[in-house]
Write a protein that holds these residues in place. Structure first.
Motif, PDB file in Angstrom:
ATOM      1  N   GLN A   1     -31.560 -29.965 -38.024  1.00 19.07           N
ATOM      2  CA  GLN A   1     -33.004 -29.754 -37.824  1.00 19.07           C
ATOM      3  C   GLN A   1     -33.286 -28.656 -36.916  1.00 19.07           C
ATOM      4  O   GLN A   1     -34.359 -27.958 -37.055  1.00 19.07           O
TER       5      GLN A   1
ATOM      6  N   ARG B   1     -33.352 -32.953 -42.148  1.00 20.66           N
ATOM      7  CA  ARG B   1     -32.134 -33.475 -41.785  1.00 20.66           C
ATOM      8  C   ARG B   1     -31.109 -33.131 -42.808  1.00 20.66           C
ATOM      9  O   ARG B   1     -31.340 -33.460 -43.814  1.00 20.66           O
TER      10      ARG B   1
ATOM     11  N   ASP C   1     -29.638 -30.535 -31.838  1.00 19.67           N
ATOM     12  CA  ASP C   1     -29.554 -31.788 -32.515  1.00 19.67           C
ATOM     13  C   ASP C   1     -28.351 -31.438 -33.661  1.00 19.67           C
ATOM     14  O   ASP C   1     -28.189 -30.243 -34.070  1.00 19.67           O
TER      15      ASP C   1
ATOM     16  N   ASP D   1     -28.003 -32.777 -36.479  1.00 25.47           N
ATOM     17  CA  ASP D   1     -28.454 -32.747 -37.892  1.00 25.47           C
ATOM     18  C   ASP D   1     -28.919 -31.548 -38.521  1.00 25.47           C
ATOM     19  O   ASP D   1     -29.655 -31.623 -39.819  1.00 25.47           O
TER      20      ASP D   1
HETATM   21 MG    MG Z   1     -33.154 -35.056 -36.307  1.00 29.09          MG
END
Ligand code: MG
Ligand code: UDP
Length: 332
Positions: free
Chosen positions: A102, A204, A98, A100
């Motif tokens: 994470q 995030r 991802d 972000d």
């Molecule tokens: Mg995420």
């Protein structure tokens, strides 16, 4: 831009929807982690972002040679972005994560090490995260439960789209023609030598989740209907139960008609029965409708996503009209 395969190259596949603040940091962190591991490329798929994601990507790709991007013409969803990423990755393996942060980039060397130990799929499972919102935990847990119950897939709680796939697996996935590709399920389904790794998800980095409730619901329906026709059987069972119930009730009514006096009871029963049968019919028709809808979509063979822009200037997409199909009239 069809991906020529490059041996030794590791591809990183990152779907991004409105992630302008995360991308510069992500690219830095990825570079730090990847430098010691050998040649790599970062392929970012801008899933029709409405913020400055594309501009940021263009800038970043001018500075960093190993960064490529694809930009969809609109939002096609996370699964489609991942799919486009796998289809355009050039590496001997591809790692999806991802945008972000994470999915901790620091775990990548471990994934690569497992791959070098000859595993073809290295998937990750996130440890339960107490900071996650109640809603997210509830939906995630029940999603996997439902999916396992409805299909024959062995999907673990918290299976994420943070994984490494060997070229063999990527090519297998690429050969699938179905539009509605539920990757998490498909990767469990294709087999190969798989290795499991647990990780602690980070928070995030910037922005808010891009998975609305609607998108999660769509993912759940897609997951179930892509892998099983069990709900159709369930609807048959429901129909049979209703039929049994109606027969018993019908017999009872007939009995009352012939053997008891003064039978003008029944307004309530009629209403209840109508509601019950009507309701069951709606459920069954709805389930059939979902599958029929999927057939409709698949039969049309539309492209699953449309690329509007890429970092490769020489590869401007040109649209070609399909050759006219020969048509012979059934009447002649
Ligand atoms: Mg995420
Ligand atoms: N994403 C995407 N298209 C979408 C929704 C999300 O490409 O329509 C990307 C998003 O940018 C992120 C990843 O998918 O890189 C996971 O989304 P998010 O972090 O919002 O989901 P969550 O972690 O909250 O489940």
């Amino acid at each position: 831009m069809n991906a020529p395969f490059t041996p030794d190259l590791i591809s990183l596949v990152v779907p991004a929807f409105n992630e302008e603040e995360n991308l510069p940091v992500l690219v830095e962190r990825l570079r730090d982690v990847m430098e010691p591991l050998g040649p790599y490329e970062i392929l970012i798929i801008d899933d029709g972002s409405t913020d400055q994601t594309k501009a940021v990507l263009r800038q970043l790709s001018q500075v960093h040679d190993e960064l490529r991007f694809i930009s969809f013409s609109r939002n096609f969803g996370h699964q489609m972005a991942l799919r486009a990423g796998y289809e355009h990755a050039r590496g001997a393996c591809a790692i999806s994560l991802d945008a972000d942060l994470q999915h901790p980039p620091e775990l990548i060397p471990t994934l690569v090490q497992k791959w070098r130990e000859d595993f073809e799929v290295v998937y990750t499972v996130r440890k339960p995260d107490p900071t996650l919102s109640w809603r997210k935990r509830f939906t995630s847990r029940n999603f996997y439960k439902l999916l396992r119950a409805a299909s024959d897939l062995e999907l673990e709680d918290g299976a994420a789209d943070f994984r490494l796939l060997d070229r063999k697996v990527i090519d297998t996935l690429k050969s699938f023609k179905e539009n509605d590709l539920f990757l998490r399920g498909m990767i469990s389904w294709v087999g190969f030598r798989q290795c499991r790794i647990e990780y602690e998800p980070a928070a995030r980095f910037a922005g808010t989740t891009k998975y609305s409730f609607k998108k999660m619901f769509q993912l759940a329906v897609m997951g179930i209907t892509s892998f099983t026709t069990k709900p159709l059987y369930a609807s048959v069972v429901l129909g049979l139960l209703m039929a049994l119930f109606s027969t018993l009730f019908g017999l009872e009514v007939l009995y009352e008609y012939f053997f008891t006096d003064g039978i003008v009871s029944g307004y309530t029963t009629v209403v209840l029965l109508t509601l019950l049968i009507g309701g069951a019919q709606f459920i069954v028709i709805g389930i059939i409708g979902v599958y029929l809808g999927k057939t409709f979509v698949e039969v049309k063979q539309r492209p699953p996503y449309i690329i509007g822009d890429t970092s490769e200037i020489e590869e401007v997409i040109t649209w070609q009209a399909p050759a006219p199909r020969a048509y012979s009239s059934p009447l002649t």
